[in-house]
Write a protein that holds these residues in place. Structure first.
Motif, PDB file in Angstrom:
ATOM      1  N   ASN A   1      23.960 -32.789  11.545  1.00 14.52           N
ATOM      2  CA  ASN A   1      24.198 -33.085  10.136  1.00 14.52           C
ATOM      3  C   ASN A   1      25.228 -34.186   9.930  1.00 14.52           C
ATOM      4  O   ASN A   1      25.333 -34.761   8.852  1.00 14.52           O
ATOM      5  CB  ASN A   1      24.655 -31.821   9.409  1.00 14.52           C
ATOM      6  CG  ASN A   1      23.598 -30.735   9.447  1.00 14.52           C
ATOM      7  OD1 ASN A   1      22.410 -31.034   9.448  1.00 14.52           O
ATOM      8  ND2 ASN A   1      24.028 -29.491   9.490  1.00 14.52           N
TER       9      ASN A   1
ATOM     10  N   ILE B   1      25.753 -22.445  19.924  1.00 12.59           N
ATOM     11  CA  ILE B   1      25.513 -22.957  18.579  1.00 12.59           C
ATOM     12  C   ILE B   1      26.511 -24.082  18.302  1.00 12.59           C
ATOM     13  O   ILE B   1      27.711 -23.911  18.458  1.00 12.59           O
ATOM     14  CB  ILE B   1      25.666 -21.854  17.520  1.00 12.59           C
ATOM     15  CG1 ILE B   1      24.744 -20.670  17.855  1.00 12.59           C
ATOM     16  CG2 ILE B   1      25.364 -22.406  16.130  1.00 12.59           C
ATOM     17  CD1 ILE B   1      23.277 -21.026  17.884  1.00 12.59           C
TER      18      ILE B   1
ATOM     19  N   CYS C   1      25.569 -28.471  12.958  1.00 16.17           N
ATOM     20  CA  CYS C   1      24.208 -28.730  13.436  1.00 16.17           C
ATOM     21  C   CYS C   1      23.318 -27.528  13.118  1.00 16.17           C
ATOM     22  O   CYS C   1      23.790 -26.394  13.039  1.00 16.17           O
ATOM     23  CB  CYS C   1      24.187 -28.966  14.946  1.00 16.17           C
ATOM     24  SG  CYS C   1      25.079 -30.420  15.492  1.00 16.17           S
ATOM     25  N   ASN C   2      22.031 -27.805  12.954  1.00 15.72           N
ATOM     26  CA  ASN C   2      21.042 -26.746  12.826  1.00 15.72           C
ATOM     27  C   ASN C   2      20.255 -26.677  14.120  1.00 15.72           C
ATOM     28  O   ASN C   2      19.589 -27.642  14.505  1.00 15.72           O
ATOM     29  CB  ASN C   2      20.087 -27.040  11.657  1.00 15.72           C
ATOM     30  CG  ASN C   2      20.809 -27.080  10.328  1.00 15.72           C
ATOM     31  OD1 ASN C   2      21.633 -26.220  10.043  1.00 15.72           O
ATOM     32  ND2 ASN C   2      20.506 -28.083   9.510  1.00 15.72           N
ATOM     33  N   GLY C   3      20.334 -25.552  14.806  1.00 20.71           N
ATOM     34  CA  GLY C   3      19.633 -25.422  16.074  1.00 20.71           C
ATOM     35  C   GLY C   3      20.530 -24.829  17.140  1.00 20.71           C
ATOM     36  O   GLY C   3      21.488 -24.111  16.826  1.00 20.71           O
ATOM     37  N   TYR C   4      20.227 -25.116  18.383  1.00 24.61           N
ATOM     38  CA  TYR C   4      20.941 -24.471  19.475  1.00 24.61           C
ATOM     39  C   TYR C   4      20.877 -25.323  20.739  1.00 24.61           C
ATOM     40  O   TYR C   4      20.113 -26.286  20.846  1.00 24.61           O
ATOM     41  CB  TYR C   4      20.319 -23.096  19.775  1.00 24.61           C
ATOM     42  CG  TYR C   4      18.942 -23.205  20.407  1.00 24.61           C
ATOM     43  CD1 TYR C   4      18.790 -23.215  21.788  1.00 24.61           C
ATOM     44  CD2 TYR C   4      17.803 -23.334  19.616  1.00 24.61           C
ATOM     45  CE1 TYR C   4      17.534 -23.349  22.369  1.00 24.61           C
ATOM     46  CE2 TYR C   4      16.548 -23.466  20.178  1.00 24.61           C
ATOM     47  CZ  TYR C   4      16.419 -23.470  21.568  1.00 24.61           C
ATOM     48  OH  TYR C   4      15.189 -23.620  22.131  1.00 24.61           O
TER      49      TYR C   4
ATOM     50  N   TYR D   1      18.163 -29.242  18.351  1.00 25.85           N
ATOM     51  CA  TYR D   1      18.953 -29.137  17.130  1.00 25.85           C
ATOM     52  C   TYR D   1      18.934 -30.447  16.363  1.00 25.85           C
ATOM     53  O   TYR D   1      18.535 -31.492  16.876  1.00 25.85           O
ATOM     54  CB  TYR D   1      20.395 -28.737  17.454  1.00 25.85           C
ATOM     55  CG  TYR D   1      21.176 -29.751  18.264  1.00 25.85           C
ATOM     56  CD1 TYR D   1      21.916 -30.750  17.632  1.00 25.85           C
ATOM     57  CD2 TYR D   1      21.175 -29.712  19.651  1.00 25.85           C
ATOM     58  CE1 TYR D   1      22.638 -31.685  18.371  1.00 25.85           C
ATOM     59  CE2 TYR D   1      21.890 -30.636  20.393  1.00 25.85           C
ATOM     60  CZ  TYR D   1      22.622 -31.625  19.750  1.00 25.85           C
ATOM     61  OH  TYR D   1      23.326 -32.552  20.478  1.00 25.85           O
ATOM     62  N   SER D   2      19.365 -30.383  15.107  1.00 26.35           N
ATOM     63  CA  SER D   2      19.523 -31.584  14.298  1.00 26.35           C
ATOM     64  C   SER D   2      20.987 -31.696  13.893  1.00 26.35           C
ATOM     65  O   SER D   2      21.602 -30.710  13.480  1.00 26.35           O
ATOM     66  CB  SER D   2      18.633 -31.537  13.054  1.00 26.35           C
ATOM     67  OG  SER D   2      18.946 -30.422  12.258  1.00 26.35           O
TER      68      SER D   2
END
Length: 343
Positions: free
Chosen positions: A86, A60, A64-67, A83-84
């Motif tokens: 931020n 993780i 970031c959002n995702g993996y 992932y995105s």
């Protein structure tokens, strides 16, 4: 002018080349994949990895959002990024990893820097790039609010020995066999569209929380690798260049519905001679060969879990009914029967 080598010479040169100060050892593949894992976990701005299984890890990213995850099986390492970001990021990996592999980008625009190679790569969606040798320091600049979807496959020299011919015959083998003592990265000029479809399938799969999930990930990875090296063992030198070009176009541009006129212009041979020579050297008409390429790709995608309607759209069929009819006639069973088996 670059020189081509046999795989045996390739291995010997890689192992015998004098090692500069910043050159990594040609160690066994387990050590190599461990370097990949520790390199990722220790250098990517505090990324936290969960060791789900001895050979499978999920990470993780902070901010970031995702993996990202990594799966090591046999002589292959698969890694997925989904992932995105931020915030804008500057990532550095100072581990001098031994790299023989590919990267496939589905989404994302960012830059890679290879200071030791004096090389920069701008990454774009729907792009494949190849890499070989000890790349040294690797840096990545990722802009703010960037969605990244990509997969990579690493493989060892012994696997290349089995997959590649003795001499370079096309873009892939030329890259891995030419000047093997020199590390390099290179964007593929015209990658087969099926690579992107399989990469999307890999990204759609969930984490490998159990052995069944890992088997599905491994299966699609091997399908992708098969398509990457599918044309390596053809007898290119016994077939006219124009016919080889026509085969390559039909094999790799399965989404397109090429007419004989379009194909003849692309390969530089008049329509009559193209049809005659193509049938002589392949045993199939151009239409039959194009159908074969589409149906083989359809089978791979359906076996990977893609729905028939999506496969039909990807391969350029006007409607699902017609695609089902062509597929059933060619393979002897319906596309839906594959979906039923996978449930």
């Amino acid at each position: 002018m670059s020189q081509s080598y046999t795989i045996l010479e390739f291995k010997e040169i890689c192992m015998m080349t004098p090692k500069p100060t910043n050159t990594c050892e040609m160690s066994n593949f387990n050590s190599f994949s461990q370097l990949r894992e520790t390199g990722l976990s220790s250098n990517m701005n505090g990324i936290t990895f969960t060791h789900c299984k001895p050979n499978y890890h999920v990470g993780i990213f902070p901010h970031c959002n995702g993996y990202t995850d990594l799966y090591r099986f046999n002589r292959i390492v698969l890694f997925r990024n989904n992932y995105s970001s931020n915030t804008a990021q500057h990532l550095i990996n100072e581990k001098n990893l031994l790299n023989f592999g590919i990267n496939i980008t589905i989404k994302g625009r960012f830059d890679f820097h290879f200071p030791d190679l004096h090389t920069d790569i701008s990454v774009f969606p729907m792009q494949v790039w190849l890499r070989r040798g000890c790349l040294g320091v690797v840096e990545a600049d990722i802009p703010n609010q960037t969605i990244i979807q990509s997969v990579g496959l690493d493989f060892d020299v012994q696997l290349l020995e089995q997959l590649l011919p003795d001499k370079a015959v096309n873009e892939i083998s030329q890259f891995f066999l030419a000047s093997p003592d020199q590390a390099a990265v290179q964007i593929m000029r015209k990658p087969p569209p099926v690579l992107f479809l399989l990469a999307e399938q890999l990204l759609d799969l969930p984490h490998g929380s159990n052995e069944f999930d890992l088997l599905k990930i491994e299966s699609i990875s091997l399908n992708l690798l098969t398509h990457l090296f599918a044309d390596q063992t053809h007898h290119y030198h016994s077939v006219p260049t124009q016919i080889v070009m026509a085969q390559h176009i039909l094999d790799t541009e399965v989404i397109q519905n090429h007419t004989i006129r379009q194909l003849s212009k692309q390969v530089g041979l008049n329509e009559c001679d193209l049809k005659k020579q193509f049938k002589h050297h392949t045993g199939l008409t151009i239409a039959s060969y194009a159908k074969k390429a589409k149906m083989e790709t359809a089978l791979v995608l359906l076996s990977s879990g893609m729905r028939p309607i999506k496969v039909a759209n990807h391969l350029g069929y006007c409607n699902l009914h017609y695609f089902t009819k062509v597929f059933t006639t060619y393979h002897g069973y319906t596309p839906n029967s594959l979906m039923d088996e996978s449930k």
